[in-house]
Design an enzyme around this catalytic site. Structure first.
Site, short mmCIF file in Angstrom:
data_model
loop_
_atom_site.label_atom_id
_atom_site.label_comp_id
_atom_site.label_asym_id
_atom_site.label_seq_id
_atom_site.Cartn_x
_atom_site.Cartn_y
_atom_site.Cartn_z
N HIS A 169 0.83 -1.23 0.00
CA HIS A 169 0.00 0.00 0.00
C HIS A 169 0.86 1.27 0.00
CE1 HIS A 169 -3.55 -2.40 0.63
NE2 HIS A 169 -3.13 -2.85 1.80
N ASP B 32 -2.38 -10.96 -1.70
CA ASP B 32 -2.87 -10.43 -0.43
C ASP B 32 -4.39 -10.20 -0.56
OD1 ASP B 32 -1.65 -8.88 2.17
OD2 ASP B 32 -3.47 -7.89 1.46
N HIS C 3 -5.98 -7.73 0.16
CA HIS C 3 -6.26 -6.34 -0.23
C HIS C 3 -5.56 -5.98 -1.52
CE1 HIS C 3 -6.61 -6.65 4.20
NE2 HIS C 3 -7.74 -6.02 3.95
N ASP D 50 -3.58 -13.00 4.44
CA ASP D 50 -4.82 -12.53 5.08
C ASP D 50 -6.07 -12.89 4.30
OD1 ASP D 50 -4.09 -10.79 3.07
OD2 ASP D 50 -4.30 -8.95 4.25
#
Ligand SMILES: [Zn+2]
Length: 350
Positions: A127, A163, A165, A251
């Site tokens: 990110h 991931d 996200h 995750d």
């Protein structure tokens, strides 16, 4: 297969406030499980102490002012440095080691010293942007490793981000170039990070080199693996990278307290196996996997040990059952896959 695991206790010096999912215990449970597995003691696996990234490596992608500011915040005791991003006194060093480990891992693979590398780092990176920390990330480890491969070695790189996200930081860095292909499977990004939709395909010379597969919350093994095998894998194969980098988030497991996908550990490991096989076909097995998220302290150790087992061609039993996407979610997920195929078939044979 000769495999290197890159890890240093320096990563534990990045401390976060009590209750934060992204905590030093994550790497402690992972390393404990790796030791228990015995894999680190096998002849085909080396545990390597990474180096720090140098300033001119960090500034390949990050603004010099941003790097300096993070250092200053750490020196003055730490604090919030962005949206859900935190720095402690040890964060700058830890983050420089995380970036350095990722860059060093690519060199170990390019020089042929190892077939593949697993970099178990924190803070995570995908990110982080040119001048901002975000979502537990400080420096963009995988993006820096990719840029290093492009700048220093003149190679074509595919980044596969699994991931839970979307890696908005990574997408931004390479949105306008065809030298790095970014492919991400992730949960519905409307709440966070706000980007990662099907129609974000890259711009200018980068058009067609950014692939987003945003899956509805609770997408499970069946649909996730279908998305990986029927969309992500053929695109990476057609791109023909010299190296594959994996943003290895853990995750996406159903028990993860942060992610909203519903993979089992078996689904995770099947996905990783598929990616390792893809690397064998596409680029002689050259693969560097770098840890991103993953917050279930009872699962991420086993998942990491199983990932290492896949790289080593070994077996590792996982106490879990495969998951199936519930019918309403499945209908939504299938619609997403149709949309991604429609958009991406302008650029790739799908
Ligand atoms: Zn994540």
């Amino acid at each position: 297969m000769k495999i290197a695991v890159l890890y240093t206790e320096e990563f534990l010096h990045h401390e976060t406030p009590a209750g934060w999912p992204e905590c030093p215990e994550r790497l402690e449970v992972i390393m404990r499980e790796l030791e228990k597995s015995g894999f680190l003691k096998t002849a085909s696996c080396d545990l390597i102490e990474p180096r720090q990234a140098m300033l001119d490596e960090l500034t390949m992608l990050h603004d010099r002012g941003y790097v300096k500011w993070i250092k200053e915040v750490c020196e003055s005791g730490g604090g919030a440095v962005g949206l859900e991003a935190w720095a402690s006194p040890g964060t700058f060093e830890a983050a420089a080691y995380a970036a350095g480990a990722s860059i060093m891992a690519t060199d170990l693979v390019i020089e042929g010293r190892y077939d593949a590398c697993l970099a178990l780092v924190r803070p995570p990176g995908h990110h982080a942007g040119r001048q901002h920390a975000k979502g537990y990330c400080i420096f963009n480890n995988v993006a820096l490793a990719a840029q290093h491969l492009v700048e220093q070695h003149g190679l074509r790189v595919a980044i596969l981000d699994v991931d839970a996200h979307h890696g908005d930081g990574t997408q931004d860095f390479f949105y306008g170039t065809d030298e790095v292909l970014y492919v991400s499977l992730h949960q519905d990004p409307r709440l966070f990070p706000g980007r990662g939709f099907e129609d974000e395909v890259g711009s200018g010379p980068g058009e067609g080199y950014n692939v987003n597969i945003p899956l509805p919350f609770f997408t499970a093994d069946d649909i996730y693996l279908r998305a990986l095998e029927s969309v992500a894998v053929p695109i990476v194969e057609q791109y023909g990278p010299d190296v594959i980098l994996v943003s290895l988030g853990l995750d996406h497991h159903y028990a993860d307290p942060v992610g909203r996908l519903a993979l089992s550990m078996l689904g995770h490991i099947r996905a990783f196996y598929t990616i390792v096989e893809l690397a064998r076909r596409a680029c002689g097995g050259r693969l560097v996997a770098v840890l991103e998220g993953g917050y279930s302290l009872t699962r991420i150790g086993k998942m990491s040990a199983a990932d290492l087992a896949v790289l080593l061609g070994r077996r590792y039993g996982l106490p879990d059952e495969p998951t199936e996407t519930p019918p309403r979610t499945r209908a939504k997920a299938e619609a997403v896959l149709r949309k991604v195929r429609r958009i991406q078939s302008k650029y790739w044979g799908l």
